[in-house]
Design a protein around this motif. Structure first.
Motif, PDB file in Angstrom:
ATOM      1  N   ALA A  14      32.749  27.488 -85.474  1.00 40.70           N
ATOM      2  CA  ALA A  14      31.935  26.323 -85.792  1.00 40.70           C
ATOM      3  C   ALA A  14      32.697  25.399 -86.727  1.00 40.70           C
ATOM      4  CB  ALA A  14      30.622  26.755 -86.430  1.00 40.70           C
ATOM      5  N   GLY A  15      32.611  24.107 -86.433  1.00 40.12           N
ATOM      6  CA  GLY A  15      33.344  23.117 -87.197  1.00 40.12           C
ATOM      7  C   GLY A  15      34.698  22.773 -86.612  1.00 40.12           C
ATOM      8  N   TYR A  32      36.316   5.806 -59.837  1.00 45.09           N
ATOM      9  CA  TYR A  32      34.982   6.355 -59.975  1.00 45.09           C
ATOM     10  C   TYR A  32      34.614   6.545 -61.438  1.00 45.09           C
ATOM     11  CZ  TYR A  32      34.133   7.644 -55.074  1.00 45.09           C
ATOM     12  OH  TYR A  32      33.883   7.645 -53.723  1.00 45.09           O
ATOM     13  N   SER A  33      33.348   6.500 -61.713  1.00 46.93           N
ATOM     14  CA  SER A  33      32.875   6.917 -63.029  1.00 46.93           C
ATOM     15  C   SER A  33      33.008   8.434 -63.134  1.00 46.93           C
ATOM     16  CB  SER A  33      31.420   6.515 -63.211  1.00 46.93           C
ATOM     17  OG  SER A  33      31.289   5.107 -63.169  1.00 46.93           O
ATOM     18  N   VAL A  34      33.195   8.905 -64.345  1.00 42.91           N
ATOM     19  CA  VAL A  34      33.344  10.340 -64.575  1.00 42.91           C
ATOM     20  C   VAL A  34      32.388  10.774 -65.673  1.00 42.91           C
ATOM     21  CG1 VAL A  34      34.888  12.189 -65.315  1.00 42.91           C
ATOM     22  CG2 VAL A  34      35.741  10.355 -63.823  1.00 42.91           C
ATOM     23  N   GLY A  35      31.724  11.868 -65.434  1.00 41.85           N
ATOM     24  CA  GLY A  35      30.800  12.401 -66.418  1.00 41.85           C
ATOM     25  C   GLY A  35      31.136  13.827 -66.780  1.00 41.85           C
ATOM     26  N   TRP A  36      30.735  14.220 -67.972  1.00 38.64           N
ATOM     27  CA  TRP A  36      30.803  15.619 -68.396  1.00 38.64           C
ATOM     28  C   TRP A  36      29.371  16.127 -68.537  1.00 38.64           C
ATOM     29  CZ3 TRP A  36      34.961  18.760 -68.732  1.00 38.64           C
ATOM     30  CH2 TRP A  36      36.234  18.177 -68.786  1.00 38.64           C
ATOM     31  N   PHE A  37      29.151  17.302 -67.995  1.00 38.69           N
ATOM     32  CA  PHE A  37      27.875  17.987 -68.112  1.00 38.69           C
ATOM     33  C   PHE A  37      28.133  19.390 -68.647  1.00 38.69           C
ATOM     34  CE2 PHE A  37      24.934  15.164 -65.802  1.00 38.69           C
ATOM     35  CZ  PHE A  37      25.845  14.274 -65.261  1.00 38.69           C
ATOM     36  N   ARG A  38      27.099  20.043 -69.135  1.00 38.25           N
ATOM     37  CA  ARG A  38      27.254  21.411 -69.590  1.00 38.25           C
ATOM     38  C   ARG A  38      26.021  22.213 -69.236  1.00 38.25           C
ATOM     39  NH1 ARG A  38      27.017  20.413 -76.192  1.00 38.25           N
ATOM     40  NH2 ARG A  38      24.781  19.945 -76.338  1.00 38.25           N
ATOM     41  N   GLN A  39      26.241  23.509 -69.103  1.00 37.15           N
ATOM     42  CA  GLN A  39      25.136  24.410 -68.791  1.00 37.15           C
ATOM     43  C   GLN A  39      25.290  25.682 -69.604  1.00 37.15           C
ATOM     44  OE1 GLN A  39      24.562  25.281 -64.623  1.00 37.15           O
ATOM     45  NE2 GLN A  39      22.417  25.828 -64.982  1.00 37.15           N
ATOM     46  N   ALA A  40      24.311  25.935 -70.450  1.00 43.30           N
ATOM     47  CA  ALA A  40      24.274  27.148 -71.251  1.00 43.30           C
ATOM     48  C   ALA A  40      23.478  28.207 -70.500  1.00 43.30           C
ATOM     49  CB  ALA A  40      23.643  26.857 -72.608  1.00 43.30           C
ATOM     50  N   ASP A  90      26.738  24.169 -78.935  1.00 38.73           N
ATOM     51  CA  ASP A  90      27.591  23.518 -77.937  1.00 38.73           C
ATOM     52  C   ASP A  90      28.152  24.523 -76.933  1.00 38.73           C
ATOM     53  OD1 ASP A  90      28.864  21.459 -80.574  1.00 38.73           O
ATOM     54  OD2 ASP A  90      27.403  20.882 -79.033  1.00 38.73           O
ATOM     55  N   THR A  91      27.908  25.798 -77.163  1.00 40.46           N
ATOM     56  CA  THR A  91      28.399  26.833 -76.265  1.00 40.46           C
ATOM     57  C   THR A  91      27.802  26.662 -74.879  1.00 40.46           C
ATOM     58  OG1 THR A  91      28.760  28.425 -78.044  1.00 40.46           O
ATOM     59  CG2 THR A  91      28.441  29.315 -75.821  1.00 40.46           C
ATOM     60  N   GLN A 118      34.717  27.283 -69.741  1.00 42.48           N
ATOM     61  CA  GLN A 118      33.826  27.870 -70.746  1.00 42.48           C
ATOM     62  C   GLN A 118      34.231  27.419 -72.143  1.00 42.48           C
ATOM     63  OE1 GLN A 118      31.080  30.159 -70.402  1.00 42.48           O
ATOM     64  NE2 GLN A 118      30.840  29.646 -72.575  1.00 42.48           N
ATOM     65  N   VAL A 119      33.248  26.986 -72.886  1.00 40.18           N
ATOM     66  CA  VAL A 119      33.427  26.676 -74.308  1.00 40.18           C
ATOM     67  C   VAL A 119      32.491  27.582 -75.094  1.00 40.18           C
ATOM     68  CG1 VAL A 119      33.089  24.945 -76.109  1.00 40.18           C
ATOM     69  CG2 VAL A 119      34.131  24.295 -73.925  1.00 40.18           C
ATOM     70  N   THR A 120      33.048  28.332 -76.013  1.00 42.79           N
ATOM     71  CA  THR A 120      32.257  29.229 -76.848  1.00 42.79           C
ATOM     72  C   THR A 120      32.524  28.912 -78.305  1.00 42.79           C
ATOM     73  OG1 THR A 120      32.380  30.987 -75.185  1.00 42.79           O
ATOM     74  CG2 THR A 120      31.703  31.619 -77.412  1.00 42.79           C
ATOM     75  N   VAL A 121      31.463  28.625 -79.047  1.00 42.38           N
ATOM     76  CA  VAL A 121      31.574  28.287 -80.453  1.00 42.38           C
ATOM     77  C   VAL A 121      30.906  29.387 -81.260  1.00 42.38           C
ATOM     78  CG1 VAL A 121      31.159  26.552 -82.221  1.00 42.38           C
ATOM     79  CG2 VAL A 121      31.483  25.848 -79.838  1.00 42.38           C
ATOM     80  N   SER A 122      31.681  30.049 -82.082  1.00 43.03           N
ATOM     81  CA  SER A 122      31.141  31.139 -82.890  1.00 43.03           C
ATOM     82  C   SER A 122      30.687  30.622 -84.256  1.00 43.03           C
ATOM     83  CB  SER A 122      32.193  32.227 -83.073  1.00 43.03           C
ATOM     84  OG  SER A 122      33.305  31.721 -83.778  1.00 43.03           O
ATOM     85  N   SER A 123      29.671  31.285 -84.791  1.00 43.10           N
ATOM     86  CA  SER A 123      29.124  30.848 -86.079  1.00 43.10           C
ATOM     87  C   SER A 123      29.806  31.536 -87.238  1.00 43.10           C
ATOM     88  CB  SER A 123      27.625  31.126 -86.121  1.00 43.10           C
ATOM     89  OG  SER A 123      27.381  32.487 -85.909  1.00 43.10           O
TER      90      SER A 123
END
Length: 123
Positions: A14-15, A32-40, A90-91, A118-123
């Motif tokens: 975190a941070g 083209y337009s480009v987007g970022w999406f996420r799914q937890a 944000d994970t 995969q993005v993993t944010v630890s506390s």
């Protein structure tokens, strides 16, 4: 046809910060337009950020505004998502998408998707 490949995900405290990349193949990616999406886990896919073509206007979801920055490098056919001040919430798996999106927040407006990173944010 457009193929998208995301990279740059990983484990961060975190941070911390990460920069995701979305490399597109095919001549039409750069127009083209480009987007970022996420799914937890257990949650629906949600909009994160988008960048339009040709004006390169940027759009952000409320929870990431001020922390994430989307940018594109058309000669390299690459879109970046710089993520700073990451939080455990944000994970998620992050996906980039491309298309003639009229509503940037609507996943259905994008015709091409990457496999996710995969993005993993630890506390």
């Amino acid at each position: 046809q457009v193929q998208l490949v995301e990279s740059g995900g990983g484990l961060v405290q975190a941070g911390g910060s990460l920069r995701l990349s979305c490399a597109g193949s095919g001549d039409i990616f750069s127009i083209y337009s480009v987007g970022w999406f996420r799914q937890a886990p257990g949650k629906e896919r949600e909009f994160v950020a988008a960048i339009s073509w040709p004006a390169s206007n940027t759009y952000y979801a409320g929870p990431v505004k001020g922390r994430f920055t989307i940018s594109r490098d058309n000669p390299k056919n690459t879109v970046y998502l710089q993520m700073n001040s990451l939080k455990p919430e944000d994970t998620a798996v992050y996906y980039c998408a491309s298309g003639k999106a009229l509503s940037y927040v609507d996943a259905n407006e994008y015709g091409f998707w990457g496999q996710g990173t995969q993005v993993t944010v630890s506390s």
